[in-house]
Write a protein that holds these residues in place. Structure first.
Motif, PDB file in Angstrom:
ATOM      1  N   PHE A 176       0.838  -1.200   0.000  1.00  0.00           N
ATOM      2  CA  PHE A 176       0.000   0.000   0.000  1.00  0.00           C
ATOM      3  C   PHE A 176       0.875   1.253   0.000  1.00  0.00           C
ATOM      4  O   PHE A 176       1.944   1.271   0.615  1.00  0.00           O
ATOM      5  CB  PHE A 176      -0.874   0.037   1.265  1.00  0.00           C
ATOM      6  CG  PHE A 176      -1.673  -1.214   1.519  1.00  0.00           C
ATOM      7  CD1 PHE A 176      -1.086  -2.297   2.164  1.00  0.00           C
ATOM      8  CD2 PHE A 176      -2.992  -1.305   1.128  1.00  0.00           C
ATOM      9  CE1 PHE A 176      -1.816  -3.456   2.403  1.00  0.00           C
ATOM     10  CE2 PHE A 176      -3.727  -2.456   1.367  1.00  0.00           C
ATOM     11  CZ  PHE A 176      -3.143  -3.532   2.011  1.00  0.00           C
TER      12      PHE A 176
ATOM     13  N   TYR B  36       0.286   5.296   1.130  1.00  0.00           N
ATOM     14  CA  TYR B  36      -0.562   6.305   1.750  1.00  0.00           C
ATOM     15  C   TYR B  36       0.167   7.644   1.734  1.00  0.00           C
ATOM     16  O   TYR B  36       1.389   7.701   1.717  1.00  0.00           O
ATOM     17  CB  TYR B  36      -0.820   5.978   3.221  1.00  0.00           C
ATOM     18  CG  TYR B  36      -1.589   4.715   3.492  1.00  0.00           C
ATOM     19  CD1 TYR B  36      -0.933   3.501   3.664  1.00  0.00           C
ATOM     20  CD2 TYR B  36      -2.970   4.740   3.630  1.00  0.00           C
ATOM     21  CE1 TYR B  36      -1.637   2.341   3.946  1.00  0.00           C
ATOM     22  CE2 TYR B  36      -3.686   3.583   3.918  1.00  0.00           C
ATOM     23  CZ  TYR B  36      -3.003   2.390   4.075  1.00  0.00           C
ATOM     24  OH  TYR B  36      -3.713   1.248   4.361  1.00  0.00           O
TER      25      TYR B  36
ATOM     26  N   GLN C  27       0.167  11.083   4.328  1.00  0.00           N
ATOM     27  CA  GLN C  27      -0.281  11.536   5.634  1.00  0.00           C
ATOM     28  C   GLN C  27      -0.124  13.035   5.717  1.00  0.00           C
ATOM     29  O   GLN C  27       0.983  13.554   5.563  1.00  0.00           O
ATOM     30  CB  GLN C  27       0.528  10.865   6.753  1.00  0.00           C
ATOM     31  CG  GLN C  27       0.083  11.284   8.143  1.00  0.00           C
ATOM     32  CD  GLN C  27       0.810  10.530   9.247  1.00  0.00           C
ATOM     33  OE1 GLN C  27       1.802   9.843   9.010  1.00  0.00           O
ATOM     34  NE2 GLN C  27       0.311  10.651  10.463  1.00  0.00           N
TER      35      GLN C  27
ATOM     36  N   GLY D 154      -4.279  16.659  10.100  1.00  0.00           N
ATOM     37  CA  GLY D 154      -5.722  16.858  10.099  1.00  0.00           C
ATOM     38  C   GLY D 154      -6.484  16.013   9.094  1.00  0.00           C
ATOM     39  O   GLY D 154      -7.719  16.006   9.111  1.00  0.00           O
ATOM     40  N   LEU D 155      -5.752  15.308   8.229  1.00  0.00           N
ATOM     41  CA  LEU D 155      -6.416  14.480   7.210  1.00  0.00           C
ATOM     42  C   LEU D 155      -6.164  12.997   7.414  1.00  0.00           C
ATOM     43  O   LEU D 155      -6.748  12.168   6.713  1.00  0.00           O
ATOM     44  CB  LEU D 155      -5.953  14.903   5.809  1.00  0.00           C
ATOM     45  CG  LEU D 155      -6.321  16.322   5.385  1.00  0.00           C
ATOM     46  CD1 LEU D 155      -5.776  16.618   3.995  1.00  0.00           C
ATOM     47  CD2 LEU D 155      -7.831  16.539   5.424  1.00  0.00           C
ATOM     48  N   GLY D 156      -5.301  12.649   8.321  1.00  0.00           N
ATOM     49  CA  GLY D 156      -5.037  11.244   8.600  1.00  0.00           C
ATOM     50  C   GLY D 156      -4.265  10.565   7.489  1.00  0.00           C
ATOM     51  O   GLY D 156      -3.476  11.199   6.775  1.00  0.00           O
ATOM     52  N   LEU D 157      -4.486   9.278   7.339  1.00  0.00           N
ATOM     53  CA  LEU D 157      -3.839   8.469   6.318  1.00  0.00           C
ATOM     54  C   LEU D 157      -4.814   8.240   5.181  1.00  0.00           C
ATOM     55  O   LEU D 157      -5.903   7.714   5.388  1.00  0.00           O
ATOM     56  CB  LEU D 157      -3.418   7.119   6.900  1.00  0.00           C
ATOM     57  CG  LEU D 157      -2.411   7.157   8.040  1.00  0.00           C
ATOM     58  CD1 LEU D 157      -2.323   5.795   8.712  1.00  0.00           C
ATOM     59  CD2 LEU D 157      -1.053   7.560   7.525  1.00  0.00           C
TER      60      LEU D 157
ATOM     61  N   LEU E 102       3.800   7.162   3.181  1.00  0.00           N
ATOM     62  CA  LEU E 102       4.007   5.937   3.950  1.00  0.00           C
ATOM     63  C   LEU E 102       3.679   4.720   3.103  1.00  0.00           C
ATOM     64  O   LEU E 102       2.636   4.661   2.459  1.00  0.00           O
ATOM     65  CB  LEU E 102       3.112   5.927   5.188  1.00  0.00           C
ATOM     66  CG  LEU E 102       3.477   6.914   6.289  1.00  0.00           C
ATOM     67  CD1 LEU E 102       2.299   7.138   7.210  1.00  0.00           C
ATOM     68  CD2 LEU E 102       4.669   6.407   7.085  1.00  0.00           C
TER      69      LEU E 102
ATOM     70  N   PHE F 218       4.081  -0.851   8.504  1.00  0.00           N
ATOM     71  CA  PHE F 218       4.435   0.394   7.841  1.00  0.00           C
ATOM     72  C   PHE F 218       5.939   0.632   7.827  1.00  0.00           C
ATOM     73  O   PHE F 218       6.653   0.267   8.772  1.00  0.00           O
ATOM     74  CB  PHE F 218       3.771   1.576   8.551  1.00  0.00           C
ATOM     75  CG  PHE F 218       2.308   1.735   8.243  1.00  0.00           C
ATOM     76  CD1 PHE F 218       1.368   0.975   8.912  1.00  0.00           C
ATOM     77  CD2 PHE F 218       1.891   2.632   7.274  1.00  0.00           C
ATOM     78  CE1 PHE F 218       0.013   1.114   8.624  1.00  0.00           C
ATOM     79  CE2 PHE F 218       0.541   2.777   6.981  1.00  0.00           C
ATOM     80  CZ  PHE F 218      -0.401   2.009   7.660  1.00  0.00           C
TER      81      PHE F 218
END
Lengths: 113, 113
Positions: free
Chosen positions: A33, A35, A37, A40-43, A90, A104
């Motif tokens: 995966f 991602y 980061q 305030g928006l997370g993953l 990530l 991760f």
């Protein structure tokens, strides 16, 4: 221990450059995966791969592509980097045996100027 | 549309306090609910996870409470320590979903000595 490594911890690129982020896992995991980061928006999932040469778009694939030529390696490509792609990236992997745990890497902090 | 809503965004407690982090979801097909812990400069790591057939799970000082009818789950940290200072993410996944996780936006916890 599962180890997920990412090619760079910090990267600075210019607008318009083609950027490659590399991720390698050493546990023969099926799934990988990418991602990003942001505070305030997370993953948020960009792309994932469930097998070699197989990929699916995540929630925010625009401006990105991926490559998985070998099982252990998953690359994220920014075709033409833009300043709004400045972020922490990530990589993660999971076994594919319905255990669901994702492992991760430490992340790559990318700055596009 | 955010599928997993997490609150609060940040929390400061004193050592020994019991911080509680809440998450809510909409998709009843979710059947796996993990919590990830992320320290500065590191990737997230699985802390504890629960499936909807149980209402509570404890691992050491960490407890997940799960309310299937309300579609909510929460993380409690008993006797919190300064070393618990980190960002906590709830997540959800469903069977047959390539082990994809949908993450909440995260909560930054600070435990003061």
């Amino acid at each position: 221990d599962v180890k997920v490594t990412q090619s760079s911890r910090y990267l600075v690129k210019r607008t318009g450059e083609k950027v490659f982020l590399e991720c390698v896992q050493d546990m023969d995991h099926e799934n990988m995966f990418w991602y990003r980061q942001d505070p305030g928006l997370g993953l948020r999932l960009i792309y994932f791969s469930y097998d070699v040469k197989m990929k699916e778009k995540g929630d925010i694939p625009e401006g990105y592509s991926v490559s998985r030529e070998k099982k252990e390696r998953f690359s994220l490509i920014l075709e033409s980097a833009s300043t709004n792609q400045t972020s922490m990236y990530l990589c993660a992997s999971s076994s594919g045996t319905a255990t669901y745990e994702q492992y991760f890497g430490p992340g790559t902090r990318l700055t596009v100027t | 549309q955010q599928q997993v809503k997490q609150s609060p965004q940040s929390l400061i407690v004193q050592k020994g306090g019991i911080p509680i982090i809440n998450c809510a979801y909409e998709n009843t097909a979710f059947d796996y609910f993990p919590w990830y812990q992320q320290f500065p400069g590191k990737g997230p790591a699985l802390l504890i996870a629960i499936r909807p057939d149980v209402s509570e799970k404890k691992e050491g000082r960490f407890t997940i409470s799960f309310n299937k009818s309300a579609k909510q789950f929460s993380l409690h940290i008993m006797d919190s320590q300064p070393g618990d200072s980190a960002t906590y993410f709830c997540a959800a996944s469903m069977q047959g979903g390539s082990e994809k996780l949908v993450f909440g936006k995260g909560m930054k916890l600070t435990v003061n000595p």
